[in-house]
Design a protein around this motif. Structure first.
Motif, PDB file in Angstrom:
ATOM      1  N   LYS A  50       0.835  -1.201   0.000  1.00 15.36           N
ATOM      2  CA  LYS A  50       0.000   0.000   0.000  1.00 15.36           C
ATOM      3  C   LYS A  50       0.872   1.254   0.000  1.00 15.36           C
ATOM      4  CE  LYS A  50      -3.643  -2.174   2.644  1.00 15.36           C
ATOM      5  NZ  LYS A  50      -4.287  -2.225   3.945  1.00 15.36           N
ATOM      6  N   ASP A  51       1.948   1.240   0.787  1.00 16.78           N
ATOM      7  CA  ASP A  51       2.878   2.378   0.807  1.00 16.78           C
ATOM      8  C   ASP A  51       3.535   2.568  -0.549  1.00 16.78           C
ATOM      9  OD1 ASP A  51       2.391   2.891   3.517  1.00 16.78           O
ATOM     10  OD2 ASP A  51       4.114   1.700   4.186  1.00 16.78           O
ATOM     11  N   ASP A  53       2.303   1.685  -3.490  1.00 18.33           N
ATOM     12  CA  ASP A  53       1.310   2.212  -4.430  1.00 18.33           C
ATOM     13  C   ASP A  53       1.092   3.702  -4.189  1.00 18.33           C
ATOM     14  OD1 ASP A  53       1.037  -0.254  -5.638  1.00 18.33           O
ATOM     15  OD2 ASP A  53      -0.746  -0.805  -4.489  1.00 18.33           O
ATOM     16  N   ASN A  54       1.038   4.108  -2.929  1.00 17.75           N
ATOM     17  CA  ASN A  54       0.911   5.536  -2.609  1.00 17.75           C
ATOM     18  C   ASN A  54       2.110   6.319  -3.129  1.00 17.75           C
ATOM     19  OD1 ASN A  54      -1.569   5.262  -1.374  1.00 17.75           O
ATOM     20  ND2 ASN A  54      -0.686   4.985   0.653  1.00 17.75           N
ATOM     21  N   GLY A  58       1.761   9.158  -5.934  1.00 15.85           N
ATOM     22  CA  GLY A  58       1.851  10.369  -5.129  1.00 15.85           C
ATOM     23  C   GLY A  58       1.991  11.658  -5.919  1.00 15.85           C
TER      24      GLY A  58
END
Length: 81
Positions: A50-51, A53-54, A58
């Motif tokens: 998830k990090d 993908d962020n 971003g």
């Protein structure tokens, strides 16, 4: 009914492949603290997908037509006669 959400942390080589980066470039991002990671045992680094993908999503660069549309709205709203 309870559903368990499984979080699988990725290791450095897996992350480099997932992001399409060389491991050396990933290490540079880690050293500059640009990309979030976990280091629970003081050695091995782990990453949450998830990090990642962020991180990937971003910073979005607008297309030329999107930028022109925003500019036109700005002019219409700020320079009324």
């Amino acid at each position: 009914m309870y559903m368990k959400t499984e979080t699988r942390l990725l290791k450095t080589a897996e992350v480099a492949e997932y992001l399409g980066f060389k491991v050396s470039y990933l290490h540079k991002l880690m050293m500059r603290k640009v990309i979030p990671y976990y280091k629970p045992n003081g050695k091995q680094c782990y990453f949450d997908k998830k990090d990642l993908d962020n991180f990937l999503f971003g910073v979005r660069i607008s297309s030329e037509s999107e930028a022109e549309e925003v500019a036109a709205r700005y002019i219409a709203n700020h320079f009324k006669h």
